[in-house]
Motif scaffolding. Structure first.
Motif, short mmCIF file in Angstrom:
data_model
loop_
_atom_site.label_atom_id
_atom_site.label_comp_id
_atom_site.label_asym_id
_atom_site.label_seq_id
_atom_site.Cartn_x
_atom_site.Cartn_y
_atom_site.Cartn_z
N GLN A 34 10.95 9.34 -3.58
CA GLN A 34 9.87 8.54 -4.15
C GLN A 34 9.70 7.24 -3.38
OE1 GLN A 34 10.77 8.18 -8.40
NE2 GLN A 34 9.19 9.73 -8.79
N ALA A 35 8.50 6.73 -3.44
CA ALA A 35 8.23 5.45 -2.80
C ALA A 35 9.21 4.39 -3.29
CB ALA A 35 6.80 5.02 -3.07
N VAL B 267 7.41 11.18 1.36
CA VAL B 267 7.49 10.10 0.38
C VAL B 267 6.36 10.28 -0.61
CG1 VAL B 267 7.59 7.61 0.02
CG2 VAL B 267 8.45 8.60 2.16
N SER B 268 6.70 10.31 -1.89
CA SER B 268 5.70 10.53 -2.93
C SER B 268 5.66 9.35 -3.89
CB SER B 268 6.01 11.82 -3.69
OG SER B 268 7.28 11.73 -4.29
N SER B 269 4.54 9.25 -4.58
CA SER B 269 4.37 8.13 -5.53
C SER B 269 4.95 8.47 -6.89
CB SER B 269 2.89 7.79 -5.65
OG SER B 269 2.17 8.92 -6.10
N SER C 38 13.13 1.16 1.38
CA SER C 38 11.81 0.75 0.90
C SER C 38 10.72 1.67 1.46
CB SER C 38 11.53 -0.70 1.29
OG SER C 38 12.50 -1.56 0.77
N LEU C 39 10.94 2.94 1.34
CA LEU C 39 10.02 3.91 1.93
C LEU C 39 8.65 3.84 1.28
CD1 LEU C 39 12.54 6.79 2.45
CD2 LEU C 39 11.07 5.85 4.23
N LYS C 40 7.64 4.04 2.11
CA LYS C 40 6.24 4.00 1.68
C LYS C 40 5.61 5.36 1.88
CE LYS C 40 5.84 -0.81 3.25
NZ LYS C 40 5.07 -1.74 4.13
N LEU C 41 4.50 5.58 1.22
CA LEU C 41 3.79 6.86 1.36
C LEU C 41 3.47 7.14 2.83
CD1 LEU C 41 1.27 6.68 -1.63
CD2 LEU C 41 3.50 7.81 -1.55
N GLU C 42 3.12 6.08 3.55
CA GLU C 42 2.72 6.25 4.94
C GLU C 42 3.88 6.54 5.88
OE1 GLU C 42 1.98 3.70 2.91
OE2 GLU C 42 2.03 1.76 3.96
N ASP C 43 5.09 6.56 5.37
CA ASP C 43 6.25 6.95 6.18
C ASP C 43 6.41 8.46 6.22
OD1 ASP C 43 8.02 4.14 4.82
OD2 ASP C 43 7.10 4.31 6.81
N THR C 44 5.62 9.18 5.45
CA THR C 44 5.68 10.63 5.45
C THR C 44 5.33 11.18 6.83
OG1 THR C 44 5.15 10.82 3.09
CG2 THR C 44 4.65 12.72 4.49
#
Length: 125
Positions: free
Chosen positions: A13-14, A123-125, A85-91
């Motif tokens: 998860q994000a 990475v998901s929300s 601190s992973l973000k959606l855009e790190d997918t």
């Protein structure tokens, strides 16, 4: 035969964390600078982070600076990428790579001699 094998990818998860590992064989690992790149669907492969052969210098893409940390253990022939601190855009699919080139060029994929097969990070929300 040189092999770079990534592991540690997965779904998170994000805001979460993952640690990627890349185990190298068939080369004198301590003589190579190592890098991590990533490629998201429909996008070009992009530089993420790099570390010089003795680990004295590290380099990061602006998009991951302060969140990702690259490190290496020459005794284990392994390079790591700690991702916080992973973000959606790190997918993306994350690739490790080995370079005999100079540190000046480590942000360029063309500087690398060997590549791993990649590991998926989602990475998901």
């Amino acid at each position: 035969q040189v092999q770079l094998v990534e592991s540690g990818g997965g779904s998170v998860q994000a805001g979460g964390s993952l640690r990627l590992s890349c185990a190298a064989s068939g080369l004198i690992f301590s003589s190579y600078s190592m890098g991590w790149f990533r490629q998201a669907p429909g996008k070009e492969r992009e530089f993420v982070a790099a570390i010089t052969w003795i680990g004295g210098s590290t380099y990061y893409a602006d998009s991951v600076k302060g969140r990702f940390t690259i490190s290496r253990d020459n005794a284990k022939n392994t390079v790591y990428l700690q991702m916080n601190s992973l973000k959606l855009e790190d997918t993306a699919v994350y690739y490790c790579a080995a370079s005999r080139g100079g540190s000046y060029f480590l942000r360029r994929s063309s500087a690398y001699d060997y590549w791993g097969q990649g590991t998926q990070v989602t990475v998901s929300s």
